[in-house]
Design a protein around this motif. Structure first.
Motif, PDB file in Angstrom:
ATOM      1  N   VAL A 116       0.946  -1.168   0.006  1.00 13.36           N
ATOM      2  CA  VAL A 116      -0.034   0.033   0.120  1.00 13.36           C
ATOM      3  C   VAL A 116       0.859   1.266  -0.039  1.00 13.36           C
ATOM      4  N   ARG A 117       1.792   1.367   0.819  1.00 13.06           N
ATOM      5  CA  ARG A 117       2.940   2.387   0.920  1.00 13.06           C
ATOM      6  C   ARG A 117       3.430   2.580  -0.432  1.00 13.06           C
ATOM      7  N   SER A 118       4.107   1.549  -0.968  1.00 11.49           N
ATOM      8  CA  SER A 118       5.038   1.636  -2.183  1.00 11.49           C
ATOM      9  C   SER A 118       3.846   2.250  -3.336  1.00 11.49           C
ATOM     10  N   LEU A 119       2.702   1.850  -3.432  1.00 14.06           N
ATOM     11  CA  LEU A 119       1.795   2.279  -4.120  1.00 14.06           C
ATOM     12  C   LEU A 119       1.151   3.824  -3.911  1.00 14.06           C
ATOM     13  N   GLY A 120       1.713   4.367  -2.881  1.00 17.55           N
ATOM     14  CA  GLY A 120       1.191   5.804  -2.577  1.00 17.55           C
ATOM     15  C   GLY A 120      -0.044   5.988  -1.844  1.00 17.55           C
ATOM     16  N   GLY A 121      -0.455   4.726  -1.302  1.00 18.31           N
ATOM     17  CA  GLY A 121      -1.721   5.054  -0.564  1.00 18.31           C
ATOM     18  C   GLY A 121      -2.725   4.093  -1.135  1.00 18.31           C
ATOM     19  N   GLY A 122      -2.480   3.284  -2.151  1.00 22.99           N
ATOM     20  CA  GLY A 122      -3.460   1.973  -2.274  1.00 22.99           C
ATOM     21  C   GLY A 122      -4.632   2.350  -3.152  1.00 22.99           C
ATOM     22  N   TRP A 123      -5.394   3.330  -2.837  1.00 22.15           N
ATOM     23  CA  TRP A 123      -6.576   3.514  -3.672  1.00 22.15           C
ATOM     24  C   TRP A 123      -6.565   4.803  -4.606  1.00 22.15           C
ATOM     25  N   GLY A 124      -5.193   5.301  -4.794  1.00 21.11           N
ATOM     26  CA  GLY A 124      -5.055   6.416  -5.754  1.00 21.11           C
ATOM     27  C   GLY A 124      -4.804   7.705  -4.882  1.00 21.11           C
ATOM     28  N   PRO A 125      -4.597   8.892  -5.747  1.00 21.24           N
ATOM     29  CA  PRO A 125      -4.343  10.049  -4.931  1.00 21.24           C
ATOM     30  C   PRO A 125      -5.282  10.385  -3.902  1.00 21.24           C
ATOM     31  N   LEU A 126      -4.605  10.915  -2.959  1.00 18.32           N
ATOM     32  CA  LEU A 126      -5.549  11.688  -1.701  1.00 18.32           C
ATOM     33  C   LEU A 126      -6.141  12.796  -2.482  1.00 18.32           C
ATOM     34  N   PRO A 127      -7.365  13.148  -2.175  1.00 12.98           N
ATOM     35  CA  PRO A 127      -7.890  14.551  -2.431  1.00 12.98           C
ATOM     36  C   PRO A 127      -7.232  15.834  -1.768  1.00 12.98           C
ATOM     37  N   GLU A 128      -7.030  16.784  -2.505  1.00 10.41           N
ATOM     38  CA  GLU A 128      -6.418  18.154  -2.067  1.00 10.41           C
ATOM     39  C   GLU A 128      -6.979  18.480  -0.671  1.00 10.41           C
ATOM     40  N   THR A 129      -8.301  18.535  -0.659  1.00 10.62           N
ATOM     41  CA  THR A 129      -9.004  18.954   0.462  1.00 10.62           C
ATOM     42  C   THR A 129      -8.624  18.013   1.897  1.00 10.62           C
ATOM     43  N   SER A 130      -8.502  16.845   1.693  1.00 12.51           N
ATOM     44  CA  SER A 130      -8.143  15.797   2.604  1.00 12.51           C
ATOM     45  C   SER A 130      -6.551  16.073   3.113  1.00 12.51           C
ATOM     46  N   ALA A 131      -5.493  16.535   1.972  1.00 12.48           N
ATOM     47  CA  ALA A 131      -4.434  16.601   2.421  1.00 12.48           C
ATOM     48  C   ALA A 131      -4.052  17.981   2.995  1.00 12.48           C
ATOM     49  N   ASP A 132      -5.076  19.078   2.718  1.00 12.86           N
ATOM     50  CA  ASP A 132      -4.874  20.049   3.218  1.00 12.86           C
ATOM     51  C   ASP A 132      -5.554  20.342   4.639  1.00 12.86           C
ATOM     52  N   ASN A 133      -6.467  19.426   5.063  1.00 12.23           N
ATOM     53  CA  ASN A 133      -6.804  19.291   6.511  1.00 12.23           C
ATOM     54  C   ASN A 133      -6.108  18.603   7.089  1.00 12.23           C
ATOM     55  N   GLY A 134      -5.219  17.777   6.804  1.00  8.62           N
ATOM     56  CA  GLY A 134      -4.174  17.073   7.406  1.00  8.62           C
ATOM     57  C   GLY A 134      -3.177  18.041   7.792  1.00  8.62           C
ATOM     58  N   VAL A 135      -2.806  18.752   6.819  1.00 10.47           N
ATOM     59  CA  VAL A 135      -1.688  19.691   7.154  1.00 10.47           C
ATOM     60  C   VAL A 135      -2.227  20.831   8.261  1.00 10.47           C
ATOM     61  N   SER A 136      -3.614  21.262   8.175  1.00 16.04           N
ATOM     62  CA  SER A 136      -3.922  22.277   9.084  1.00 16.04           C
ATOM     63  C   SER A 136      -4.040  21.527  10.413  1.00 16.04           C
ATOM     64  N   ARG A 137      -4.595  20.210  10.614  1.00 16.94           N
ATOM     65  CA  ARG A 137      -4.505  19.738  11.977  1.00 16.94           C
ATOM     66  C   ARG A 137      -3.193  19.688  12.596  1.00 16.94           C
ATOM     67  N   ALA A 138      -2.084  19.402  11.748  1.00 17.33           N
ATOM     68  CA  ALA A 138      -0.672  19.238  12.305  1.00 17.33           C
ATOM     69  C   ALA A 138      -0.250  20.569  12.623  1.00 17.33           C
ATOM     70  N   VAL A 139      -0.669  21.662  11.879  1.00 16.61           N
ATOM     71  CA  VAL A 139       0.010  22.956  12.039  1.00 16.61           C
ATOM     72  C   VAL A 139      -0.735  23.518  13.379  1.00 16.61           C
ATOM     73  N   THR A 140      -1.927  23.130  13.764  1.00 25.30           N
ATOM     74  CA  THR A 140      -2.412  23.414  15.006  1.00 25.30           C
ATOM     75  C   THR A 140      -1.884  22.825  16.062  1.00 25.30           C
ATOM     76  N   LEU A 141      -1.399  21.503  15.736  1.00 25.21           N
ATOM     77  CA  LEU A 141      -0.888  20.707  17.062  1.00 25.21           C
ATOM     78  C   LEU A 141       0.571  21.593  17.222  1.00 25.21           C
ATOM     79  N   VAL A 142       1.218  22.044  16.081  1.00 27.01           N
ATOM     80  CA  VAL A 142       2.642  22.865  16.285  1.00 27.01           C
ATOM     81  C   VAL A 142       2.245  23.962  17.292  1.00 27.01           C
ATOM     82  N   GLY A 143       1.227  24.728  16.837  1.00 19.49           N
ATOM     83  CA  GLY A 143       1.075  25.919  17.539  1.00 19.49           C
ATOM     84  C   GLY A 143       0.541  26.032  18.847  1.00 19.49           C
ATOM     85  N   THR A 144       0.467  24.554  19.472  1.00 20.25           N
ATOM     86  CA  THR A 144      -0.418  24.272  20.896  1.00 20.25           C
ATOM     87  C   THR A 144       0.752  23.755  21.848  1.00 20.25           C
ATOM     88  N   ASP A 145       0.939  24.406  23.006  1.00 18.15           N
ATOM     89  CA  ASP A 145       1.957  23.992  23.933  1.00 18.15           C
ATOM     90  C   ASP A 145       1.164  22.923  24.855  1.00 18.15           C
TER      91      ASP A 145
END
Length: 508
Positions: free
Chosen positions: A479-508
């Motif tokens: 699955v990993r070598s195929l880049g996720g298994g079911w095709g490319p991740l939608p950009e909206t999902s990828a952006d949401n993942g970035v946003s969640r992680a950015v929120t984490l970075v800014g939280t002490d």
């Protein structure tokens, strides 16, 4: 100030018109960007071999309503789902990758600012003593000290005739996109690491169950051998051997417990928790006969985030060649100021104190380096070499991706055959175990025969359990070598993942 702006409408309009014409006449000196050709094939060799052997790849379809990219949910393990959700939210490596995305986004914004005019406001009081020569005094008297107060708005703009700014912006945008692809790559690697660590832990849980059952049998055998020895039915050799086997099984259980503890600690860190605050209850590995269709190599190029990242870095390097080429040509900047000048604050904003200027001479500043000791030539050579490096890195990333897919397909294929062979081996060893015990009870075989048969059963069971865990890990690797298994991740999902992680970075 408003009246003054009205007075200057016509001159500024002419300047804007001239600037627009020059901008439209501008050109980019970056080479025409084209993704280089890479070695590819019509299909994957291992997938074709599997089809030839009659192994059919079953398409693993996510549940209804499940977001694409949530490949781990096809295993149907709620504990695994929770662990990966926790890792997506709390893993610090992912948070660092998200922070790098924010840095790239901020740098892109700063670079894009050069596309627009720069405007500043300020008050500039000065006190000046001019020399006799500068003001044309012929006599010996000294010019008076003058105080001048300026309140003005200053505008400047670089005409991008040779594409320096545009190429810089293109490079920054490509770097921004590469950082997003890197985030997705780190996220996919994290999810795969969590899944593989989880399956390894469940494999150890199954090993522990096998060893606990073996210890129970060894303990019962030891008790029986001691009774036989005490009743004179056998020598002390048999109890001694039974005691040795009992101790060996307990030792193997202790080693398994140690490995499980280490695996649990690794899972804790992956999910962003200290090991002391993380506990995962034991559960035997549940085999999931799941194979992911390999797809076509062209789909792999579209799906793998590391390939997309390498391609964006290549685009950025290509744009930087344009920046290096533009350094050989003049940089033309327009500047203007509008405001008031007076020798005192009381008269500063009067109509008679108005002042304006549109650049030196013809309204522009033209800067061109005449001699730089070969700096620009060296920078251009370096930019071209960096682009060649990025092309090679892109092609190598593609080749590595194909190798990883082939490796994973081979693992899934051969581990499946190994599992089938071990199932047959276990059935045979259990039959041999029963026969050895019957022969021993009848006095036709010694206890070493029984011990050897028991060891063979135990080893076969553990081998089968190990292969089951390896099959699960191999499926995750595929699955990993195929880049996720079911095709490319939608950009909206990828952006949401970035946003969640950015929120984490800014939280002490």
């Amino acid at each position: 100030m408003i009246a003054q702006l009205t007075q200057l409408t016509n001159p500024l309009s002419r300047v804007v018109t001239l600037a627009t014409a020059l901008i439209l006449a501008g050109c980019s000196l970056a080479p025409t960007y084209k993704v280089p050709e890479t070695a590819t094939a019509a299909g994957f060799k291992e997938a074709e071999a599997a089809q030839t052997e009659g192994v059919l790849w079953k398409t693993a379809t996510p549940a209804d309503g499940q977001a694409r990219g949530e490949w781990w949910k096809v295993f149907g393990d709620e504990a695994l789902n929770k662990l990966i959700d926790a890792a997506n939210a709390n893993n610090q490596d992912l948070a660092a990758a998200a922070a790098r995305v924010e840095q790239a986004r901020a740098f892109t914004g700063a670079t894009e600012a050069d596309l627009y005019p720069q405007l500043s406001l300020g008050v500039d009081p000065t006190r000046t003593q001019y020399s006799n020569a500068s003001v044309g005094y012929l006599g010996g008297s000294t010019p008076p000290v003058q105080t001048l107060i300026r309140a003005r708005a200053i505008a400047s703009y670089e005409l991008d005739l040779f594409g320096r700014v545009a190429s810089s912006v293109n490079a920054a945008r490509a770097d921004d996109e590469a950082a997003r692809k890197m985030f997705r790559s780190v996220q996919l690697a994290l999810q795969a690491d969590v899944a593989q660590a989880y399956f390894q832990l469940r494999t150890l849980d199954s090993d522990r169950d096998i060893l606990n059952a073996t210890i129970k049998l060894r303990e019962e055998a030891l008790t029986l051998m001691r009774k036989r020895f005490e009743s004179g039915q056998t020598t002390d050799f048999d109890p001694a051997r039974a005691e040795a086997e009992f101790g060996t099984a307990r030792s193997e259980l202790a080693a398994t417990e140690r490995h499980r503890a280490n695996q649990e600690h690794a899972l804790a860190v992956l999910t962003g928790l200290p090991p002391a605050a993380f506990t995962l209850s034991a559960k035997a590995l549940k085999p999931t006969p799941l194979s992911i269709p390999a797809g076509m190599p062209s789909e792999l190029l579209e799906r793998r985030p590391d390939i997309a990242q390498a391609e964006r870095r290549m685009a950025a390097a290509n744009a930087r060649i344009g920046v290096a080429r533009a350094a050989f040509f003049p940089r033309i900047s327009l500047s203007a100021f509008l405001g008031f000048e007076s020798s005192n604050f009381a008269d500063l904003f009067k109509y008679s104190s108005r002042a304006w200027a549109v650049g030196p001479l013809v309204g522009s500043t033209i800067a061109q380096t005449v001699f730089d000791g070969g700096r620009n030539s060296a920078n251009l050579t370096g930019a071209r070499a960096a682009h060649e490096e990025s092309v090679a890195a892109y092609r190598q990333t593609v080749l590595t991706a194909f190798r990883e897919v082939e490796d994973s397909l081979a693992d899934v294929r051969w581990l499946s055959q190994q599992s089938t062979a071990l199932d047959s081996a276990i059935a045979g060893t259990k039959r041999a175990q029963r026969i050895s015990r019957s022969l021993y009870d009848a006095g036709a075989a010694d206890y070493l025969t029984v011990i050897d048969a028991d060891r063979t059963v135990l080893q076969s069971q553990r081998d089968a359990n190990t292969v089951a865990g390896l099959r699960a890990s191999a499926t995750v690797s595929l699955v990993r070598s195929l880049g996720g298994g079911w095709g490319p991740l939608p950009e909206t999902s990828a952006d949401n993942g970035v946003s969640r992680a950015v929120t984490l970075v800014g939280t002490d």
